[in-house]
Motif scaffolding. Sequence first.
Motif, mmCIF file in Angstrom:
data_model
loop_
_atom_site.group_PDB
_atom_site.id
_atom_site.type_symbol
_atom_site.label_atom_id
_atom_site.label_comp_id
_atom_site.label_asym_id
_atom_site.label_seq_id
_atom_site.Cartn_x
_atom_site.Cartn_y
_atom_site.Cartn_z
ATOM 1 N N UNK A 1 0.898 -1.053 0.274
ATOM 2 C CA UNK A 1 0.608 0.061 -0.220
ATOM 3 C C UNK A 1 1.158 1.171 0.074
ATOM 4 N N UNK A 2 1.955 1.219 0.454
ATOM 5 C CA UNK A 2 2.878 2.538 0.192
ATOM 6 C C UNK A 2 3.252 2.116 -0.872
ATOM 7 N N UNK A 3 4.054 1.571 -1.624
ATOM 8 C CA UNK A 3 4.085 1.567 -2.910
ATOM 9 C C UNK A 3 3.068 1.957 -3.761
ATOM 10 N N UNK A 4 1.489 1.962 -3.604
ATOM 11 C CA UNK A 4 0.534 2.350 -4.449
ATOM 12 C C UNK A 4 0.196 3.375 -4.258
ATOM 13 N N UNK A 5 1.242 4.325 -3.218
ATOM 14 C CA UNK A 5 0.783 5.907 -2.649
ATOM 15 C C UNK A 5 1.911 6.327 -3.641
ATOM 16 N N UNK A 6 2.733 5.995 -3.332
ATOM 17 C CA UNK A 6 3.931 6.539 -4.465
ATOM 18 C C UNK A 6 3.628 5.747 -5.812
ATOM 19 N N UNK A 7 3.442 5.262 -6.443
ATOM 20 C CA UNK A 7 3.227 5.148 -7.591
ATOM 21 C C UNK A 7 1.739 6.338 -8.280
ATOM 22 N N UNK A 8 1.232 6.908 -7.096
ATOM 23 C CA UNK A 8 -0.219 7.306 -7.308
ATOM 24 C C UNK A 8 0.269 9.451 -7.321
ATOM 25 N N UNK A 9 1.740 9.016 -6.750
ATOM 26 C CA UNK A 9 2.330 10.363 -6.999
ATOM 27 C C UNK A 9 3.644 10.266 -7.441
ATOM 28 N N UNK A 10 3.447 9.834 -8.933
ATOM 29 C CA UNK A 10 4.460 9.982 -10.365
ATOM 30 C C UNK A 10 5.789 8.876 -10.330
ATOM 31 N N UNK A 11 5.484 8.384 -9.176
ATOM 32 C CA UNK A 11 7.096 8.177 -8.921
ATOM 33 C C UNK A 11 6.806 6.390 -8.861
ATOM 34 N N UNK A 12 8.107 5.482 -10.286
ATOM 35 C CA UNK A 12 8.169 4.180 -10.450
ATOM 36 C C UNK A 12 8.570 3.953 -9.227
ATOM 37 N N UNK A 13 7.609 2.838 -8.837
ATOM 38 C CA UNK A 13 8.501 2.080 -7.984
ATOM 39 C C UNK A 13 8.513 -0.075 -7.914
ATOM 40 N N UNK A 14 9.425 -0.043 -7.492
ATOM 41 C CA UNK A 14 9.266 -2.115 -7.527
ATOM 42 C C UNK A 14 9.737 -2.165 -6.136
ATOM 43 N N UNK A 15 8.620 -3.400 -5.616
ATOM 44 C CA UNK A 15 8.513 -3.433 -4.157
ATOM 45 C C UNK A 15 9.278 -5.031 -4.200
ATOM 46 N N UNK A 16 9.825 -5.581 -2.814
ATOM 47 C CA UNK A 16 10.398 -7.321 -2.701
ATOM 48 C C UNK A 16 9.976 -6.920 -1.382
ATOM 49 N N UNK A 17 9.295 -7.562 -0.891
ATOM 50 C CA UNK A 17 9.214 -7.558 0.304
ATOM 51 C C UNK A 17 8.311 -6.762 1.413
ATOM 52 N N UNK A 18 9.223 -5.867 2.089
ATOM 53 C CA UNK A 18 9.315 -4.563 2.832
ATOM 54 C C UNK A 18 10.498 -3.709 2.363
ATOM 55 N N UNK A 19 10.925 -3.521 0.874
ATOM 56 C CA UNK A 19 11.894 -3.281 0.966
ATOM 57 C C UNK A 19 11.232 -2.162 -0.549
ATOM 58 N N UNK A 20 11.447 -1.032 -0.520
ATOM 59 C CA UNK A 20 10.740 -0.316 -1.737
ATOM 60 C C UNK A 20 12.039 0.077 -2.740
ATOM 61 N N UNK A 21 11.926 0.108 -3.835
ATOM 62 C CA UNK A 21 13.153 1.171 -4.718
ATOM 63 C C UNK A 21 12.535 2.139 -5.749
ATOM 64 N N UNK A 22 12.958 3.681 -4.867
ATOM 65 C CA UNK A 22 12.267 4.186 -6.459
ATOM 66 C C UNK A 22 13.271 4.321 -7.665
#
Length: 248
Positions: A223-244
């Motif tokens: 859900x954190x990744x989803x918020x980031x994407x909605x804000x226009x950010x390209x995000x990848x997720x592996x478990x609890x680790x996010x990469x912008x």
Amino acid sequence: MIVLLPPSETKRSGGDGPPLRLDRLSYTGLTALRTELVDDIVGLAADVPACRRALGLTAKQDAEIARNAALMAAATLPAIDRYTGVLYDALDIGSLRGASATRARARLAIGSALFGLLRADDPIPPYRLSASSKLPGRPTLGARWKPVLEPVLAEIATQDLVVDLRSGSYAALGRIDGAVRVNVLAEHPDGHRTVVSHFNKAHKGKLARALAAGRSDPDDAAKVAAVARKAGMQVERTGNDLVIVVPA
């Protein structure tokens, strides 16, 4: 959700709040070590050459030492207004209004080498102490903070999802099991990626703003990744680790 920010070396001068009261800051379990560290840096300020060495300063930065010397008498500002720099410019807390501002101030926390952990509205004076500072005759700040700070962080993590945006040196003062961790990588035209150094702060500030001020209250990394994407950010997720991922 708690969005945990790193502090900044640069801090806004002045303030309109009363002098520092350590017993009125959030997380009173940290008061004893806060008191020790304040005593350490105020005392050290009387020996300017030793203070420069401990804090990694030059003679041109002696005003930082003067700040430490006056720490207990100086006016205060809310912590979120005290810290400045690239991340805090991108966060731009002062531009938020109404419910967005209220949510942000409730969700934001800041790691600190001097205070351990602060909430947005905790009143603090300007000071100089970094996670890498080496106070003479004392254990490292990591050795002093970890046994005190980690139980506090663990308790917070049982109640709220923590999105940890701290840099490595500040994260080392107190680890958080189960936190969402965020990194920023630059993608080059040939597809290879490199770590973003200075400007990762701007991207983390943008993410912090989206998370702290938004109406949604994520309770997991997806859900954190989803918020980031909605804000226009390209995000990848592996478990609890996010990469912008940003263009190089």
